[in-house]
Write an enzyme that holds these catalytic residues in place. Structure first.
Site, PDB file in Angstrom:
ATOM      1  N   TYR A   1     -12.243  10.038   1.980  1.00  0.00           N
ATOM      2  CA  TYR A   1     -13.386   9.861   2.880  1.00  0.00           C
ATOM      3  C   TYR A   1     -12.990  10.212   4.324  1.00  0.00           C
ATOM      4  CZ  TYR A   1     -11.861   5.299   4.751  1.00  0.00           C
ATOM      5  OH  TYR A   1     -11.183   4.289   5.388  1.00  0.00           O
TER       6      TYR A   1
ATOM      7  N   TYR B   1       0.360   4.596  -2.248  1.00  0.00           N
ATOM      8  CA  TYR B   1       0.172   5.942  -1.697  1.00  0.00           C
ATOM      9  C   TYR B   1       1.209   6.921  -2.255  1.00  0.00           C
ATOM     10  CZ  TYR B   1      -3.029   3.513   1.431  1.00  0.00           C
ATOM     11  OH  TYR B   1      -4.052   2.747   1.921  1.00  0.00           O
TER      12      TYR B   1
ATOM     13  N   ARG C   1       0.834  -1.211   0.000  1.00  0.00           N
ATOM     14  CA  ARG C   1       0.000   0.000   0.000  1.00  0.00           C
ATOM     15  C   ARG C   1       0.863   1.253   0.000  1.00  0.00           C
ATOM     16  NH1 ARG C   1      -3.182  -0.325   4.992  1.00  0.00           N
ATOM     17  NH2 ARG C   1      -2.073  -2.236   5.414  1.00  0.00           N
TER      18      ARG C   1
HETATM   19  C1  SAM Z   1      -7.011   4.561   6.243  1.00  0.00           C
HETATM   20  S1  SAM Z   1      -8.032   4.828   7.655  1.00  0.00           S
HETATM   21  C2  SAM Z   1      -8.974   6.191   7.098  1.00  0.00           C
HETATM   22  C3  SAM Z   1      -9.712   6.926   8.186  1.00  0.00           C
HETATM   23  C4  SAM Z   1     -10.463   8.140   7.661  1.00  0.00           C
HETATM   24  N1  SAM Z   1      -9.539   9.102   7.085  1.00  0.00           N
HETATM   25  C5  SAM Z   1     -11.305   8.855   8.733  1.00  0.00           C
HETATM   26  O1  SAM Z   1     -11.205  10.084   8.842  1.00  0.00           O
HETATM   27  O2  SAM Z   1     -12.050   8.201   9.439  1.00  0.00           O
HETATM   28  C6  SAM Z   1      -9.061   3.432   7.555  1.00  0.00           C
HETATM   29  C7  SAM Z   1      -9.608   3.028   8.916  1.00  0.00           C
HETATM   30  O3  SAM Z   1     -10.660   3.909   9.279  1.00  0.00           O
HETATM   31  C8  SAM Z   1     -11.619   3.209  10.019  1.00  0.00           C
HETATM   32  N2  SAM Z   1     -12.880   3.211   9.268  1.00  0.00           N
HETATM   33  C9  SAM Z   1     -13.068   3.312   7.946  1.00  0.00           C
HETATM   34  N3  SAM Z   1     -14.373   3.275   7.632  1.00  0.00           N
HETATM   35  C10 SAM Z   1     -15.023   3.141   8.798  1.00  0.00           C
HETATM   36  C11 SAM Z   1     -16.400   3.055   9.164  1.00  0.00           C
HETATM   37  N4  SAM Z   1     -17.375   3.099   8.237  1.00  0.00           N
HETATM   38  N5  SAM Z   1     -16.689   2.939  10.475  1.00  0.00           N
HETATM   39  C12 SAM Z   1     -15.739   2.890  11.426  1.00  0.00           C
HETATM   40  N6  SAM Z   1     -14.438   2.963  11.141  1.00  0.00           N
HETATM   41  C13 SAM Z   1     -14.083   3.093   9.854  1.00  0.00           C
HETATM   42  C14 SAM Z   1     -11.118   1.774  10.186  1.00  0.00           C
HETATM   43  O4  SAM Z   1     -10.365   1.678  11.387  1.00  0.00           O
HETATM   44  C15 SAM Z   1     -10.237   1.661   8.976  1.00  0.00           C
HETATM   45  O5  SAM Z   1      -9.302   0.625   9.108  1.00  0.00           O
END
Ligand code: SAM
Length: 278
Positions: free
Chosen positions: A103, A81, A77
């Protein structure tokens, strides 16, 4: 009535980059300012793996480019990136006003938005990050957690298995990317169970195995409800888990009074009171 705001720029015709957050729930979390950055960009790069989000963005801008094809099974990854940063910077250097749409919040557990802003600024371009509603914000609302009540620690899960980190079991613990533990690539199959066993072992140093933890998924569509699963810590290894889930470990121990500092604070109070009456 248009909700578009005009974003002031000093340098017309010079490249720039803004990384914005789309929030977690499609459409409803987008701020008016983030929307304006999308609408006023020359090109929008999209770091979201969701075709519905892509179609929604395409209604706001005619040149939306998905960053998803740069992922590959077995491909690190970190390499993907770096490619994202290069793609965005190529357009900035060509004089384009670039918007990177990610997101959640673009600066939370997201390497490329921070990096592209750092690179752009080092090369003298305007670069800005516009915050968004993250999974963290949603979990405080959906789980009724106030990080101010006990304190709150956040870790990317690999920090706990690769490094000696100190955990405080009197505070909340939020673990990100648990389903991606020890996985440098992306994979269609969830092979994390064996590695999650290691995580449970690590957490059992600070928490009892029957301590209740929460596996949380924020709603990503307005018609969805958040998913909240409460399980004993011991089940964290074997339960099915997706990359869109965050693990919350509530405090397991009561706060301990620090008598030495309480005495010192009281002595200060007395001193202040005497000064006040002198
Ligand atoms: C690369 S990070 C991105 C986080 C994102 N930038 C944010 O502001 O929440 C990815 C992680 O975010 C969390 N995540 C992503 N989607 C989620 C969701 N729908 N509900 C809860 N946690 C989520 C999980 O821990 C996942 O492994």
């Amino acid at each position: 009535m248009s909700t578009s705001l005009t974003i002031p720029t000093d340098d017309q015709g010079r490249g720039s980059i803004t990384c914005i957050g789309l929030g977690m729930t499609l459409g409803s979390h987008l701020t008016p300012l983030a929307r304006s950055h999308i609408e006023q960009a020359d090109v929008v790069f999209m770091g979201v793996s969701n075709s519905i989000v892509e179609q929604w963005l395409q209604r706001m801008h005619k040149d939306v480019r998905s960053l998803q094809p740069y992922y590959g099974e077995g491909k690190p990854r970190s390499e993907t990136y770096r490619e994202w940063v290069d793609l965005m910077m190529t357009e900035v250097r060509a004089g384009k006003k670039v918007c990177g749409a990610f997101y959640g919040h673009p600066g939370i557990f997201a390497w490329s938005p921070h990096k592209v802003i750092e690179v752009a600024r080092a090369e003298g371009y305007d670069a800005h990050m516009e915050p968004g509603i993250s999974a963290e914000d949603c979990l405080y609302a959906d789980l009724g957690v106030d990080p101010g009540s006990h304190g709150c620690q956040h870790f990317e899960v690999n920090q706990l298995v690769f490094f000696k980190r100190r955990l405080d079991p009197t505070a909340y613990l939020v673990l990100w990317q648990v389903a991606m533990i020890a996985n440098e690539s992306i994979s269609k199959t969830d092979a994390s169970a064996a590695y999650r066993e290691l995580l449970v072992d690590r957490l059992s140093r600070d928490y009892p195995l029957d301590h209740e933890v929460i596996v949380y998924r924020a709603a990503t569509l307005p018609i969805e409800r958040p998913r909240i699963r409460r399980v004993p810590l011991s089940d964290l290894a074997t339960m099915p888990m997706t990359a869109e889930e965050t693990v919350v470990v509530p405090p397991a121990e009561a706060l301990q009074r620090d008598e030495e500092f309480i005495r010192r604070m009281e002595a200060l109070h007395e001193l202040q009171a005497k000064r006040g009456t002198a």
